[in-house]
Design a protein around this motif. Structure first.
Motif, mmCIF file in Angstrom:
data_model
loop_
_atom_site.group_PDB
_atom_site.id
_atom_site.type_symbol
_atom_site.label_atom_id
_atom_site.label_comp_id
_atom_site.label_asym_id
_atom_site.label_seq_id
_atom_site.Cartn_x
_atom_site.Cartn_y
_atom_site.Cartn_z
ATOM 1 N N MET A 1 0.822 -1.198 0.000
ATOM 2 C CA MET A 1 0.000 0.000 0.000
ATOM 3 C C MET A 1 0.866 1.263 0.000
ATOM 4 O O MET A 1 0.478 2.261 -0.579
ATOM 5 N N MET A 2 1.998 1.211 0.679
ATOM 6 C CA MET A 2 2.831 2.406 0.793
ATOM 7 C C MET A 2 3.583 2.713 -0.506
ATOM 8 O O MET A 2 3.824 3.881 -0.806
ATOM 9 N N TYR A 3 3.956 1.677 -1.239
ATOM 10 C CA TYR A 3 4.815 1.888 -2.393
ATOM 11 C C TYR A 3 4.251 2.891 -3.407
ATOM 12 O O TYR A 3 4.959 3.818 -3.804
ATOM 13 N N PRO A 4 2.990 2.776 -3.841
ATOM 14 C CA PRO A 4 2.486 3.753 -4.806
ATOM 15 C C PRO A 4 2.457 5.179 -4.246
ATOM 16 O O PRO A 4 2.709 6.145 -4.970
ATOM 17 N N VAL A 5 2.192 5.298 -2.947
ATOM 18 C CA VAL A 5 2.158 6.625 -2.327
ATOM 19 C C VAL A 5 3.573 7.208 -2.268
ATOM 20 O O VAL A 5 3.794 8.377 -2.589
ATOM 21 N N VAL A 6 4.541 6.391 -1.876
ATOM 22 C CA VAL A 6 5.926 6.854 -1.815
ATOM 23 C C VAL A 6 6.413 7.255 -3.207
ATOM 24 O O VAL A 6 7.047 8.303 -3.378
ATOM 25 N N ARG A 7 6.108 6.451 -4.204
ATOM 26 C CA ARG A 7 6.502 6.803 -5.586
ATOM 27 C C ARG A 7 5.872 8.116 -6.014
ATOM 28 O O ARG A 7 6.526 8.958 -6.630
ATOM 29 N N ALA A 8 4.615 8.318 -5.688
ATOM 30 C CA ALA A 8 3.939 9.570 -6.043
ATOM 31 C C ALA A 8 4.594 10.750 -5.331
ATOM 32 O O ALA A 8 4.807 11.808 -5.930
ATOM 33 N N LEU A 107 -2.293 15.129 0.812
ATOM 34 C CA LEU A 107 -2.951 14.838 2.081
ATOM 35 C C LEU A 107 -4.340 15.468 2.187
ATOM 36 O O LEU A 107 -5.181 14.982 2.951
ATOM 37 N N SER A 108 -4.584 16.502 1.427
ATOM 38 C CA SER A 108 -5.897 17.146 1.473
ATOM 39 C C SER A 108 -7.011 16.218 0.974
ATOM 40 O O SER A 108 -8.183 16.487 1.192
ATOM 41 N N ARG A 109 -6.637 15.122 0.351
ATOM 42 C CA ARG A 109 -7.618 14.138 -0.111
ATOM 43 C C ARG A 109 -8.189 13.314 1.043
ATOM 44 O O ARG A 109 -9.187 12.620 0.877
ATOM 45 N N LEU A 110 -7.535 13.380 2.207
ATOM 46 C CA LEU A 110 -7.997 12.614 3.367
ATOM 47 C C LEU A 110 -8.873 13.473 4.265
ATOM 48 O O LEU A 110 -8.627 14.670 4.403
ATOM 49 N N PRO A 111 -9.859 12.859 4.920
ATOM 50 C CA PRO A 111 -10.610 13.595 5.933
ATOM 51 C C PRO A 111 -9.651 14.056 7.037
ATOM 52 O O PRO A 111 -8.641 13.398 7.307
ATOM 53 N N ALA A 112 -9.948 15.169 7.677
ATOM 54 C CA ALA A 112 -9.051 15.788 8.664
ATOM 55 C C ALA A 112 -8.600 14.811 9.746
ATOM 56 O O ALA A 112 -7.415 14.769 10.097
#
Length: 154
Positions: A1-8, A107-112
């Motif tokens: 799960m972390m890999y695509p986020v880290v790459r982005a 991070l703004s894509r996540l609820p607060a």
């Protein structure tokens, strides 16, 4: 799960680094030196998880750009003491601000509430000593870097 986020994240950080003429390893060096002003090359390499022979080129680039200084240790002339310059600090702060701005968009894509928990968890994990992180991750002692990318200090 972390890999695509880290790459982005690495992809959104690269234009900021490029705009300041600093590679990710260079940013890692500037960040470490800004936290602890004087450090030997060996201690710096250990702190940022780099091979001490591989960071020489990065240190050369940063010194040539006027972002760090390397001076002989008066107690052992074989050792170089490192320090960030005022310009290096300014560049590091500008890069950090640029990276944080881009991270904020993601991070703004996540609820607060989720966002605060995610940032808190990352802060706690990143504060762990490198040995402890490796132990928790089940590191088998193999230091090969599968991604070829330095750690992001932001």
């Amino acid at each position: 799960m972390m890999y695509p986020v880290v790459r982005a994240l690495l992809a959104v950080e690269q234009p900021v680094l490029d705009a300041h003429g600093v590679a990710m390893w260079g940013y890692s060096v500037l960040t470490a030196l800004d936290r602890t002003p004087i450090r030997t090359q060996a201690a710096l390499a250990e702190a940022i998880g780099a091979d001490k022979t591989r960071i020489i080129g990065t240190l050369d680039e940063l010194q040539d750009a006027g972002l760090i200084t390397r001076t002989p240790d008066p107690d052992d002339r074989r050792v170089r003491l490192l320090a960030i310059t005022d310009e290096g600090r300014r560049v590091r702060q500008a890069i950090t601000a640029g990276i944080r701005s881009r991270e904020e968009r993601l991070l703004s894509r996540l609820p607060a509430t989720d966002r605060r928990g995610f940032v808190r968890a990352l802060t706690e994990l990143s504060a762990l000593p490198p040995d402890e992180l490796a132990d928790l991750a089940g590191d088998d002692g193999d230091d090969s870097d599968v991604s070829g990318s330095p750690p992001s200090p932001a």
